[in-house]
Design an enzyme around this catalytic site. Structure first.
Site, PDB file in Angstrom:
ATOM      1  N   ASP A  97      47.492  40.863  47.408  1.00 55.06           N
ATOM      2  CA  ASP A  97      46.532  41.937  47.139  1.00 55.06           C
ATOM      3  C   ASP A  97      46.683  43.040  48.197  1.00 55.06           C
ATOM      4  OD1 ASP A  97      44.489  42.926  45.594  1.00 55.06           O
ATOM      5  OD2 ASP A  97      42.950  41.575  46.392  1.00 55.06           O
ATOM      6  N   LYS A 127      48.840  43.202  43.647  1.00 56.21           N
ATOM      7  CA  LYS A 127      47.678  43.703  42.899  1.00 56.21           C
ATOM      8  C   LYS A 127      47.109  44.889  43.664  1.00 56.21           C
ATOM      9  CE  LYS A 127      43.434  41.589  42.789  1.00 56.21           C
ATOM     10  NZ  LYS A 127      42.564  42.684  43.249  1.00 56.21           N
ATOM     11  N   GLU A 129      43.675  47.869  43.387  1.00 59.55           N
ATOM     12  CA  GLU A 129      42.407  48.165  42.710  1.00 59.55           C
ATOM     13  C   GLU A 129      42.360  49.607  42.203  1.00 59.55           C
ATOM     14  OE1 GLU A 129      38.931  47.227  45.031  1.00 59.55           O
ATOM     15  OE2 GLU A 129      39.532  45.131  45.289  1.00 59.55           O
ATOM     16  N   GLU A 194      36.722  43.050  36.352  1.00 63.14           N
ATOM     17  CA  GLU A 194      35.667  42.435  37.169  1.00 63.14           C
ATOM     18  C   GLU A 194      34.305  43.034  36.828  1.00 63.14           C
ATOM     19  OE1 GLU A 194      36.542  42.046  41.336  1.00 63.14           O
ATOM     20  OE2 GLU A 194      34.501  41.385  41.820  1.00 63.14           O
TER      21      GLU A 194
END
Ligand code: KIV
Length: 279
Positions: A97, A127, A129, A194
């Site tokens: 991440d 990953k 965001e 999410e």
């Protein structure tokens, strides 16, 4: 590995789950599980239990380093954790991440950080965001698989006004769907959703061509992810209420607290060590 583990994990011994296996699972309608992991022992246990994807999440900030949010964690703190998880697994696809502040500025900066994760920690994907199609295009253009993360994105908690459901209402749902389509077009191999209403996550899952991974997004995503300390009940009550979307599969907090208290009492009473533990 348990007999009930589905076919996604049934390749020859030693073979890794690849992004194409996750894609094929979506096409077959086969669901899979992802957990966070930040160390060798949990990584090995989850790998052997048939968890398809392990995420070395920036949630290490809260769950390893004890920071109050995910924002402070750095690449230097994350890389050794990712390396440990990769080294302890044979089957799971390991996703690293990207920390806050290491990819937002430009696609070039994002690629540089992603390359560090791949080279120095040897993970299999990264990953990031938020709605960042340019970054995803640049990173995937260099041959690195990218998992996108939409809906509630903890690195933006101050802008989003805390932990709040995202994509609620027609306009917000339409924006989320458009963003999901665009990150897929940019090359994302999966999209984490999410804290998104279940009906919206269901629609995104039906309308995009790659797997969705839900956390607080209802039952209709292609996969589900939880933070392992939440899933296994290690999180102390002092960390605040457990989010509604978490199911606790064990009570490791009580198990460890009991073991530590028994050890302390045995040492105090002289009951440990005995002759059995003495050279
Ligand atoms: O860092 C993390 O743990 C995550 C998951 C909860 C999706 O991003």
């Amino acid at each position: 590995m348990s007999d009930s583990v589905p076919s996604l994990y049934g390749g020859p011994a030693g073979s890794r789950v690849r992004t194409r296996h996750l894609q094929l699972a979506k096409e077959r309608g086969e669901k899979w599980a992802m957990l966070t992991s930040y160390d060798q022992y949990t990584a090995q246990i989850f790998d052997e239990a048939g968890i398809a994807v392990l995420l070395v999440g920036d949630s290490a900030a809260n769950n390893v380093f004890g920071y109050e949010s995910t924002l402070p964690v750095t690449v230097e703190e994350m890389l050794p954790l990712v390396r440990a998880v990769v080294g302890a697994t044979n089957r799971a696809l390991v996703v690293g991440d990207l920390p806050f502040g290491t990819y937002e500025e430009s696609p070039e900066v994002a690629l540089r950080t992603a390359v560090r994760f791949m080279k120095e920690a040897r993970c299999h994907a990264v990953k990031l965001e938020g709605f960042r199609p340019a970054q995803i295009k640049m990173i995937t253009g260099a041959g690195i698989p990218v998992m996108a993360h939409l809906g509630f994105t903890p690195q933006s908690e101050h802008q989003l006004g805390g932990y709040r459901v995202q994509g609620r209402g027609d306009d917000a749902a339409a924006t989320l769907l458009r963003q999901a389509r665009e990150v897929v077009e940019a090359g994302a191999f999966a999209v984490v959703l999410e804290m998104v209403p279940g009906d919206v996550a269901k629609q995104v899952t039906a309308e995009i061509g790659v797997p969705t991974v839900g956390i607080g997004a209802g039952p209709d995503t292609d996969a589900q992810v939880l933070v392992w300390q939440d899933m296994a009940g290690l999180r102390p009550a002092s960390a605040g209420p457990t989010p509604r979307f978490v199911k606790k599969y064990a009570d490791l907090h009580s198990v460890l607290a009991r073991a530590a208290a028994e050890f302390a009492a045995d040492v105090h009473d002289g009951a440990f060590p005995t002759a059995d533990h003495t050279f």
